[in-house]
Design a protein around this motif. Sequence first.
Motif, PDB file in Angstrom:
ATOM      1  N   ASN A 354       0.799  -1.366   0.065  1.00  0.00           N
ATOM      2  CA  ASN A 354       0.044   0.048   0.088  1.00  0.00           C
ATOM      3  C   ASN A 354       0.725   1.276   0.000  1.00  0.00           C
ATOM      4  OD1 ASN A 354      -1.944   1.994   0.345  1.00  0.00           O
ATOM      5  ND2 ASN A 354      -1.923   1.377   2.669  1.00  0.00           N
ATOM      6  N   GLU A 355       0.683   2.438  -1.039  1.00  0.00           N
ATOM      7  CA  GLU A 355       1.329   3.472  -1.255  1.00  0.00           C
ATOM      8  C   GLU A 355       0.612   4.496  -0.689  1.00  0.00           C
ATOM      9  OE1 GLU A 355       4.277   2.334  -5.067  1.00  0.00           O
ATOM     10  OE2 GLU A 355       2.081   2.708  -5.336  1.00  0.00           O
ATOM     11  N   SER A 356      -0.500   4.272  -0.139  1.00  0.00           N
ATOM     12  CA  SER A 356      -1.269   5.566   0.404  1.00  0.00           C
ATOM     13  C   SER A 356      -0.811   5.853   1.794  1.00  0.00           C
ATOM     14  CB  SER A 356      -2.917   5.064   0.123  1.00  0.00           C
ATOM     15  OG  SER A 356      -3.578   6.103   0.948  1.00  0.00           O
ATOM     16  N   ARG A 357      -0.750   7.001   2.089  1.00  0.00           N
ATOM     17  CA  ARG A 357      -0.607   7.578   3.515  1.00  0.00           C
ATOM     18  C   ARG A 357      -2.026   7.753   4.370  1.00  0.00           C
ATOM     19  NH1 ARG A 357       4.567  11.827   2.461  1.00  0.00           N
ATOM     20  NH2 ARG A 357       6.112   9.893   2.050  1.00  0.00           N
ATOM     21  N   SER A 358      -2.907   7.832   3.772  1.00  0.00           N
ATOM     22  CA  SER A 358      -4.214   8.174   4.484  1.00  0.00           C
ATOM     23  C   SER A 358      -4.819   6.935   5.251  1.00  0.00           C
ATOM     24  CB  SER A 358      -5.283   8.885   3.593  1.00  0.00           C
ATOM     25  OG  SER A 358      -5.952   7.957   2.910  1.00  0.00           O
ATOM     26  N   TRP A 359      -5.745   7.211   6.129  1.00  0.00           N
ATOM     27  CA  TRP A 359      -6.562   6.283   7.020  1.00  0.00           C
ATOM     28  C   TRP A 359      -7.319   5.512   6.016  1.00  0.00           C
ATOM     29  CZ3 TRP A 359      -7.387   4.401  11.899  1.00  0.00           C
ATOM     30  CH2 TRP A 359      -8.794   3.813  11.843  1.00  0.00           C
ATOM     31  N   HIS A 360      -8.037   6.487   5.003  1.00  0.00           N
ATOM     32  CA  HIS A 360      -9.119   5.863   3.930  1.00  0.00           C
ATOM     33  C   HIS A 360      -8.181   5.048   2.888  1.00  0.00           C
ATOM     34  CE1 HIS A 360     -12.592   7.963   5.470  1.00  0.00           C
ATOM     35  NE2 HIS A 360     -11.636   9.260   5.349  1.00  0.00           N
ATOM     36  N   GLY A 361      -7.078   5.467   2.675  1.00  0.00           N
ATOM     37  CA  GLY A 361      -6.185   4.539   1.811  1.00  0.00           C
ATOM     38  C   GLY A 361      -5.683   3.290   2.253  1.00  0.00           C
ATOM     39  N   TRP A 362      -5.557   3.258   3.352  1.00  0.00           N
ATOM     40  CA  TRP A 362      -5.257   2.001   3.775  1.00  0.00           C
ATOM     41  C   TRP A 362      -6.487   0.998   3.858  1.00  0.00           C
ATOM     42  CZ3 TRP A 362      -6.536  -1.407   7.548  1.00  0.00           C
ATOM     43  CH2 TRP A 362      -5.413  -2.599   7.882  1.00  0.00           C
ATOM     44  N   HIS A 363      -7.494   1.427   4.553  1.00  0.00           N
ATOM     45  CA  HIS A 363      -8.714   0.458   4.594  1.00  0.00           C
ATOM     46  C   HIS A 363      -9.345   0.298   3.161  1.00  0.00           C
ATOM     47  CE1 HIS A 363      -8.495   1.913   8.660  1.00  0.00           C
ATOM     48  NE2 HIS A 363      -9.052   0.712   9.031  1.00  0.00           N
ATOM     49  N   ARG A 364      -8.996   1.170   2.025  1.00  0.00           N
ATOM     50  CA  ARG A 364      -9.520   0.802   1.026  1.00  0.00           C
ATOM     51  C   ARG A 364      -8.664  -0.404   0.155  1.00  0.00           C
ATOM     52  NH1 ARG A 364     -11.003   6.803  -1.741  1.00  0.00           N
ATOM     53  NH2 ARG A 364     -13.031   6.896  -0.401  1.00  0.00           N
ATOM     54  N   HIS A 365      -7.305  -0.003   0.426  1.00  0.00           N
ATOM     55  CA  HIS A 365      -6.334  -0.994  -0.360  1.00  0.00           C
ATOM     56  C   HIS A 365      -6.557  -2.297   0.444  1.00  0.00           C
ATOM     57  CE1 HIS A 365      -2.265  -2.554  -1.804  1.00  0.00           C
ATOM     58  NE2 HIS A 365      -2.293  -3.274  -0.779  1.00  0.00           N
ATOM     59  N   VAL A 366      -6.490  -2.428   1.758  1.00  0.00           N
ATOM     60  CA  VAL A 366      -6.668  -3.924   2.411  1.00  0.00           C
ATOM     61  C   VAL A 366      -8.013  -4.403   2.038  1.00  0.00           C
ATOM     62  CG1 VAL A 366      -6.833  -4.834   4.700  1.00  0.00           C
ATOM     63  CG2 VAL A 366      -5.112  -3.109   4.317  1.00  0.00           C
ATOM     64  N   SER A 367      -8.995  -3.750   1.998  1.00  0.00           N
ATOM     65  CA  SER A 367     -10.395  -4.219   1.708  1.00  0.00           C
ATOM     66  C   SER A 367     -10.336  -4.809   0.136  1.00  0.00           C
ATOM     67  CB  SER A 367     -11.355  -3.173   1.828  1.00  0.00           C
ATOM     68  OG  SER A 367     -11.670  -2.681   2.983  1.00  0.00           O
ATOM     69  N   LEU A 368      -9.736  -4.474  -0.657  1.00  0.00           N
ATOM     70  CA  LEU A 368      -9.600  -4.690  -1.996  1.00  0.00           C
ATOM     71  C   LEU A 368      -8.857  -6.039  -2.010  1.00  0.00           C
ATOM     72  CD1 LEU A 368      -9.274  -1.539  -4.050  1.00  0.00           C
ATOM     73  CD2 LEU A 368     -11.031  -3.342  -4.521  1.00  0.00           C
ATOM     74  N   VAL A 369      -7.722  -6.173  -1.209  1.00  0.00           N
ATOM     75  CA  VAL A 369      -6.889  -7.409  -1.126  1.00  0.00           C
ATOM     76  C   VAL A 369      -7.701  -8.492  -0.543  1.00  0.00           C
ATOM     77  CG1 VAL A 369      -4.819  -8.366   0.126  1.00  0.00           C
ATOM     78  CG2 VAL A 369      -4.566  -5.875  -0.939  1.00  0.00           C
ATOM     79  N   MET A 370      -8.517  -8.070   0.419  1.00  0.00           N
ATOM     80  CA  MET A 370      -9.342  -9.056   1.059  1.00  0.00           C
ATOM     81  C   MET A 370     -10.163  -9.734  -0.062  1.00  0.00           C
ATOM     82  SD  MET A 370     -10.260  -7.139   4.715  1.00  0.00           S
ATOM     83  CE  MET A 370     -11.686  -8.066   4.958  1.00  0.00           C
ATOM     84  N   LEU A 371     -10.815  -8.843  -0.917  1.00  0.00           N
ATOM     85  CA  LEU A 371     -11.859  -9.263  -1.813  1.00  0.00           C
ATOM     86  C   LEU A 371     -10.870 -10.445  -2.574  1.00  0.00           C
ATOM     87  CD1 LEU A 371     -14.515  -9.365  -3.450  1.00  0.00           C
ATOM     88  CD2 LEU A 371     -13.725  -7.246  -4.546  1.00  0.00           C
ATOM     89  N   ALA A 372      -9.690  -9.995  -3.046  1.00  0.00           N
ATOM     90  CA  ALA A 372      -8.896 -10.769  -3.907  1.00  0.00           C
ATOM     91  C   ALA A 372      -8.677 -12.122  -3.293  1.00  0.00           C
ATOM     92  CB  ALA A 372      -7.614 -10.184  -4.364  1.00  0.00           C
ATOM     93  N   PHE A 373      -8.323 -12.206  -2.125  1.00  0.00           N
ATOM     94  CA  PHE A 373      -7.964 -13.295  -1.299  1.00  0.00           C
ATOM     95  C   PHE A 373      -9.448 -14.122  -1.392  1.00  0.00           C
ATOM     96  CE2 PHE A 373      -7.397 -16.399   1.928  1.00  0.00           C
ATOM     97  CZ  PHE A 373      -6.205 -16.580   2.289  1.00  0.00           C
ATOM     98  N   ALA A 374     -10.636 -13.581  -1.112  1.00  0.00           N
ATOM     99  CA  ALA A 374     -11.719 -14.048  -0.919  1.00  0.00           C
ATOM    100  C   ALA A 374     -12.111 -15.079  -2.569  1.00  0.00           C
ATOM    101  CB  ALA A 374     -13.000 -13.197  -0.589  1.00  0.00           C
ATOM    102  N   MET A 375     -11.735 -14.140  -3.428  1.00  0.00           N
ATOM    103  CA  MET A 375     -11.804 -14.762  -4.888  1.00  0.00           C
ATOM    104  C   MET A 375     -10.950 -16.218  -4.886  1.00  0.00           C
ATOM    105  SD  MET A 375     -11.738 -11.408  -7.166  1.00  0.00           S
ATOM    106  CE  MET A 375     -11.536 -12.604  -8.695  1.00  0.00           C
ATOM    107  N   LEU A 376      -9.583 -16.054  -4.438  1.00  0.00           N
ATOM    108  CA  LEU A 376      -8.752 -17.265  -4.389  1.00  0.00           C
ATOM    109  C   LEU A 376      -9.274 -18.310  -3.581  1.00  0.00           C
ATOM    110  CD1 LEU A 376      -5.248 -15.893  -3.513  1.00  0.00           C
ATOM    111  CD2 LEU A 376      -6.036 -16.578  -5.706  1.00  0.00           C
ATOM    112  N   ALA A 377     -10.085 -18.011  -2.422  1.00  0.00           N
ATOM    113  CA  ALA A 377     -10.740 -19.114  -1.653  1.00  0.00           C
ATOM    114  C   ALA A 377     -11.929 -19.648  -2.311  1.00  0.00           C
ATOM    115  CB  ALA A 377     -11.189 -18.672  -0.346  1.00  0.00           C
ATOM    116  N   ARG A 378     -12.740 -18.853  -3.083  1.00  0.00           N
ATOM    117  CA  ARG A 378     -13.640 -19.387  -3.863  1.00  0.00           C
ATOM    118  C   ARG A 378     -13.445 -20.328  -5.023  1.00  0.00           C
ATOM    119  NH1 ARG A 378     -19.033 -18.505  -4.226  1.00  0.00           N
ATOM    120  NH2 ARG A 378     -20.117 -18.677  -6.444  1.00  0.00           N
ATOM    121  N   VAL A 379     -12.403 -19.801  -5.626  1.00  0.00           N
ATOM    122  CA  VAL A 379     -11.980 -20.772  -6.874  1.00  0.00           C
ATOM    123  C   VAL A 379     -11.396 -21.970  -6.151  1.00  0.00           C
ATOM    124  CG1 VAL A 379     -10.112 -20.808  -8.729  1.00  0.00           C
ATOM    125  CG2 VAL A 379     -11.570 -18.694  -8.460  1.00  0.00           C
ATOM    126  N   ARG A 380     -10.832 -21.951  -5.210  1.00  0.00           N
ATOM    127  CA  ARG A 380     -10.208 -23.352  -4.790  1.00  0.00           C
ATOM    128  C   ARG A 380     -11.191 -24.315  -4.179  1.00  0.00           C
ATOM    129  NH1 ARG A 380      -7.603 -21.142  -0.893  1.00  0.00           N
ATOM    130  NH2 ARG A 380      -5.530 -20.782  -2.175  1.00  0.00           N
TER     131      ARG A 380
END
Length: 417
Positions: A354-380
Amino acid sequence: MSSTSLESTLELWSTTLRQAKQRIRPLFAAPSVAASANAFLEGLLGGERRKTGWMRAEAAGDPGPWRQQAVLGRTHWDAEALRDVVRDYVLETLGSPDAVVVIDETGFLKQGRASCGVGRQYTGSAGKITNCQIGVFAAYVSDQGHAFIDRQLYLPKAWAGDPARRRTAHVPEAITFATKPQLALAMIERAIKAEVPFAWVAADSIYGVGEIELALRRAYKGYVLGVTGQHRFWSWDQNLDVAGTAEEIAKDLSKTDWIRLSAGSGTKGPRLFDWAYLPLATLPADALDAALDQSVWTRGLLVRRSLSDGSFSYFTTWCPVGTPVQTLVAVEGRRWAIEDAFETAKTELGLAHNESRSWHGWHRHVSLVMLAFAMLARVRRLANGTPPKTPLIAKLAGAVVHSGDPARGDAAGAAAH
């Protein structure tokens, strides 16, 4: 892998990605922002080892990272709404009534002082005090797989009480200082309010005592929570005279109190330890709260002994009366899943990029990563087909390697090794 299975897997990935984009589309008012978020998600799932803005932009065919950076900072959308979308998506794929919610934290190494929440603090990721951010996470673990369902950036007191730094990092006014256990409690309460199906919570000693225990007891949820050796236990059973610290009690255990069990499969095979379990306080739930029913639960002490060096780990437990030690060991063993999730999300999905320095940037970045991980779990999950009907906890609970009396399902029936 045959060409047919490869084609099926590729089609599964394509369908999963398309459906994920459809799920998050309502979060974005402008089609251009939705398109940027889609490109961001694709970049996280791409083959580049580092998921920096420039690399994601290059993969998307953009001339620079500005379009995707805007998703994290300059546009308006609700990262908490995305968190809830991810949670519901995970439950559709992995939901199970005997699931375990695992709470843990991970560090994000940073330079400088500008990134929201950064400071010199201990992180297990580095094994030392260093300049970093700390995120507290909740993972959902069932016999179907595991994925993240919640997260929050830990805001140290030095940040929480500094108006200038808060303004610069766009920390919402409603966010005040909260300890890591308080963040964990909020996640557990969100899961309960959202009617997330789970039976247990597992966490290490940072989260092991206090309000979390009471909240779980009132919700009829079991737990296996790490505690230090100085945590005090006592027995309300007239036939069991036990009182003292966890360390003192463990030292007084006899050979017949121990049983050797696997806490699940690791990279080198079964993760074997010696375990002892003492059910210490059996009482009806309504003894805690008159509004609760009269089901009988047991507070206990679970002790783990390493086979390699004999070191001890201690856990406070709460479970329906009669729960065998094998089940408690299986619940504790599921904590490995969040460590696996952290490693995968950091090495494959750019969680720490994550290259964002803001509160919102951290939570947005991490939430999108969580979605990507959930996709991995679903495909598996879908690629592996329907799993056996026997819940994983039940299978792990039967993984007794040496037992004095397996039918009893308790530590007292085992011989020491």
